[in-house]
Design a protein around this motif. Structure first.
Motif, PDB file in Angstrom:
ATOM      1  N   UNK A 117       0.873  -1.179   0.000  1.00  0.00           N
ATOM      2  CA  UNK A 117       0.000   0.000   0.000  1.00  0.00           C
ATOM      3  C   UNK A 117       0.900   1.215   0.000  1.00  0.00           C
ATOM      4  N   UNK A 159      -0.457  13.560  -7.550  1.00  0.00           N
ATOM      5  CA  UNK A 159      -0.628  12.766  -6.336  1.00  0.00           C
ATOM      6  C   UNK A 159      -1.219  11.418  -6.711  1.00  0.00           C
ATOM      7  N   UNK A 160      -0.900  10.436  -5.920  1.00  0.00           N
ATOM      8  CA  UNK A 160      -1.281   9.069  -6.290  1.00  0.00           C
ATOM      9  C   UNK A 160      -1.390   8.225  -5.033  1.00  0.00           C
ATOM     10  N   UNK A 161      -2.300   7.243  -5.055  1.00  0.00           N
ATOM     11  CA  UNK A 161      -2.384   6.245  -3.987  1.00  0.00           C
ATOM     12  C   UNK A 161      -2.701   4.897  -4.618  1.00  0.00           C
ATOM     13  N   UNK A 162      -2.160   3.842  -4.067  1.00  0.00           N
ATOM     14  CA  UNK A 162      -2.371   2.523  -4.659  1.00  0.00           C
ATOM     15  C   UNK A 162      -2.323   1.457  -3.587  1.00  0.00           C
ATOM     16  N   UNK A 163      -2.937   0.346  -3.885  1.00  0.00           N
ATOM     17  CA  UNK A 163      -2.879  -0.802  -2.997  1.00  0.00           C
ATOM     18  C   UNK A 163      -2.878  -2.053  -3.861  1.00  0.00           C
ATOM     19  N   UNK A 164      -2.124  -3.023  -3.434  1.00  0.00           N
ATOM     20  CA  UNK A 164      -2.025  -4.301  -4.163  1.00  0.00           C
ATOM     21  C   UNK A 164      -1.951  -5.405  -3.128  1.00  0.00           C
ATOM     22  N   UNK A 173      -7.555  13.195 -14.062  1.00  0.00           N
ATOM     23  CA  UNK A 173      -7.735  12.154 -13.057  1.00  0.00           C
ATOM     24  C   UNK A 173      -7.823  10.791 -13.709  1.00  0.00           C
ATOM     25  N   UNK A 174      -7.399   9.802 -12.973  1.00  0.00           N
ATOM     26  CA  UNK A 174      -7.567   8.442 -13.461  1.00  0.00           C
ATOM     27  C   UNK A 174      -7.485   7.450 -12.328  1.00  0.00           C
ATOM     28  N   UNK A 175      -8.135   6.327 -12.528  1.00  0.00           N
ATOM     29  CA  UNK A 175      -8.074   5.285 -11.516  1.00  0.00           C
ATOM     30  C   UNK A 175      -8.475   3.947 -12.116  1.00  0.00           C
ATOM     31  N   UNK A 218      -5.558  -1.687  -6.959  1.00  0.00           N
ATOM     32  CA  UNK A 218      -6.298  -0.472  -7.289  1.00  0.00           C
ATOM     33  C   UNK A 218      -5.355   0.714  -7.201  1.00  0.00           C
ATOM     34  N   UNK A 270     -11.009   4.288 -15.372  1.00  0.00           N
ATOM     35  CA  UNK A 270     -11.686   5.558 -15.647  1.00  0.00           C
ATOM     36  C   UNK A 270     -10.596   6.613 -15.767  1.00  0.00           C
ATOM     37  N   UNK A 272      -5.313   5.210  -7.813  1.00  0.00           N
ATOM     38  CA  UNK A 272      -5.907   6.489  -8.189  1.00  0.00           C
ATOM     39  C   UNK A 272      -4.784   7.499  -8.360  1.00  0.00           C
TER      40      UNK A 272
END
Lengths: 127, 388
Positions: free
Chosen positions: B226, B250-255, B297-299, B265, B324, B267
């Protein structure tokens, strides 16, 4: 989307409080023994920090979740290959005589983030 | 068998005085004793690589076969504390002038000064530590023939720049990277491809004002990663008279991957300050208004499952991904969003690994956008990628 963004960030922070300690076993008869399972995957070892005591025989069972990795403890002669996913486990033993921090690392080039694959065995004197 | 080992000798004389001091002061490996038979010494130079061959069939168009990536990694270990890592990539198999056919890219070439687990120095050509794919892009490691669109136009993978910085791990599983690098060039941004063409790629880069990027991630639980990343820089250096175009990503992710299951996921968002002035400046220079937004934006979210795992003939996994991506999310005053760049993707397919380092992939991409005029083509892809 902002809410989802914050949710993801929160999930990462929440994981701070749910760290899993390595499995340990200690037996009488001779020196102390300890066993730890370490999982290798691009580009991390889990756990990346193992605590033990001087004189303890540390048995490390190494498994990969993806490609072949290496496991090398800097300053020792431990340097083994971890087989690819579903191809078994490598077991090594390590008995530190002096307290200190022993760095271990992946010794087989495994991808763009290979250099991040490092961890530590923290060895303390018995109380 | 017992073997007593002694400290190793390090030769630091050739390096800068500050680094010498830091290295000498850092804790050295203690003497150790173990019960493992001696293993052969590590090779100091390593060679590895990966390759990626794609067949793409866009709706209503002829199919295209492309040797997308041929990558060689060369590493050298000067000592336990100093090492060199490089990654040289040939894209699209053939290179001619002006990059019309392909590119040769030096995606990584850095020296790592490994001081201790918590604090290390790195300098050279660096991968930006943003998102899931940019630092983790070997073909067998992700589902789908092509990388996610978010990792193409919002996070411009493979994103690399010249720079320097620090990295390390704190506690059990908290890792960080922080680099100063060359900034993106806002004059090359576009409504369709986002910030992708703004990469300077370490080639005579402008460094009037360095950009700052960083990532904090947690990898302390098996299978879980994460993280959150940022990039901030002033990207208007190409204009005369020069004016500031602050850009923030800016970005956030989790695997999470465990046994046969994997979910991931991500964003990401790009904020461009002064987008209206940027559009005017580009229009004055090129004669075309790029219609750049204040926000892109994208995610995406992806679920996958290995229906066959550990079989003698290999593994088979299936996946579905929803994306998206809107590169016209918020427009500056007076500008109107182009609806064809507000895009949705459903990607579904399968991967067959005859062995863990070879991936044969097939997928179908259903694409839609908000435009009532411009249709987004669906696509069928086949790919083979391998790592050695």
């Amino acid at each position: 989307m902002t809410r989802v963004f914050l949710l993801l960030a929160g999930l990462g922070l929440a994981s701070l409080t749910t760290g899993v300690a390595p499995s340990r076993a200690q037996s009488a008869g001779g020196g102390a023994k300890q066993t730890v399972d370490i999982i290798a995957e691009r580009f991390s070892f889990t756990p990346s920090e193992v605590k033990t005591r001087t004189g303890t025989t540390l048995t490390i069972r190494l498994t990969s979740d993806d490609t072949a990795h290496g496991f090398r403890i800097i300053g020792s002669n431990v340097n083994v290959e971890i087989p690819k996913r579903s191809r078994g486990t490598t077991t090594v033993t390590f008995t530190p005589e002096k307290a200190g921090r022993y760095t271990f690392e992946c010794s087989q080039l495994c991808g763009a983030g290979h250099s991040f694959m490092r961890g530590e065995i923290v060895v303390e004197d018995p109380k | 068998m017992e073997l007593v080992l002694t400290n190793q000798n390090y030769c630091f004389g050739r390096y800068a005085a500050a680094l010498v001091a830091a290295l000498v002061l850092a804790p050295r490996p203690a003497s150790a004793q173990d019960t493992v038979p001696p293993s052969p010494p590590m090779s100091s130079t390593g060679l590895s690589g990966y390759m990626d061959l794609h067949y793409t069939k866009l709706e209503d168009q002829d199919g295209e076969l492309d040797f997308h990536r041929f990558v060689l990694l060369v590493t050298h270990q000067f000592s336990d504390r100093i090492r060199f890592v490089s990654e040289l990539e040939l894209e699209h198999a053939f290179v001619e002038g002006l990059e019309e056919a392909g590119e040769v890219e030096l995606e990584q070439a850095y020296l790592d000064f490994l001081l201790n687990r918590r604090f290390n120095l790195r300098a050279g050509m660096l991968l930006m530590p943003v998102g899931i794919v940019n630092e983790r892009h070997e073909p067998p490691m992700y589902y789908g023939v092509e990388r996610p669109m978010v990792d193409t136009v919002i996070i411009p993978t493979t994103w690399f720049e010249a720079g320097a910085g620090v990295h390390g791990e704190v506690g059990r599983g908290w890792r960080y990277r922080a680099y100063l690098t060359a900034p993106l060039n806002a004059a090359r941004f576009s409504a369709e491809d986002g910030v992708r063409d703004g990469r300077q790629k370490g080639s005579r880069t402008n460094l009037g004002r360095a950009a700052v990027t960083g990532r904090l991630e947690y990898v302390g639980i098996r299978g879980l990663t994460a993280g959150t990343s940022f990039w901030t820089g002033k990207s208007g250096f190409e204009f005369r008279p020069r004016f500031d175009v602050p850009v923030h990503i800016t970005e956030a992710d989790v695997r999470y991957a465990r046994n046969r299951f994997e979910g991931r996921a991500q964003l990401a968002q790009v904020a461009i300050s002064g987008a209206g002035d940027l559009n005017d400046a580009v229009a004055r220079t090129t004669g075309v208004n790029p219609n750049l937004p204040r926000t892109m934006r994208g995610g995406y979210a992806e679920l996958s499952y290995r229906v066959v795992s550990g079989a003698r003939f290999g593994d088979i996994g299936t996946f579905v991904r929803y994306e998206d991506v809107d590169t016209q999310a918020r427009m500056p005053p007076g500008a109107v969003a182009l609806p064809e760049f507000d895009r949705r993707f459903w990607v579904m397919g399968a991967t067959y690994w005859p062995e863990p380092d070879i991936a044969i992939k097939v997928d179908y991409v259903h694409q839609t956008n908000k435009s009532s005029v411009i249709k987004a083509p669906n696509a069928f892809n086949i790919g083979i990628g391998w790592w050695f």
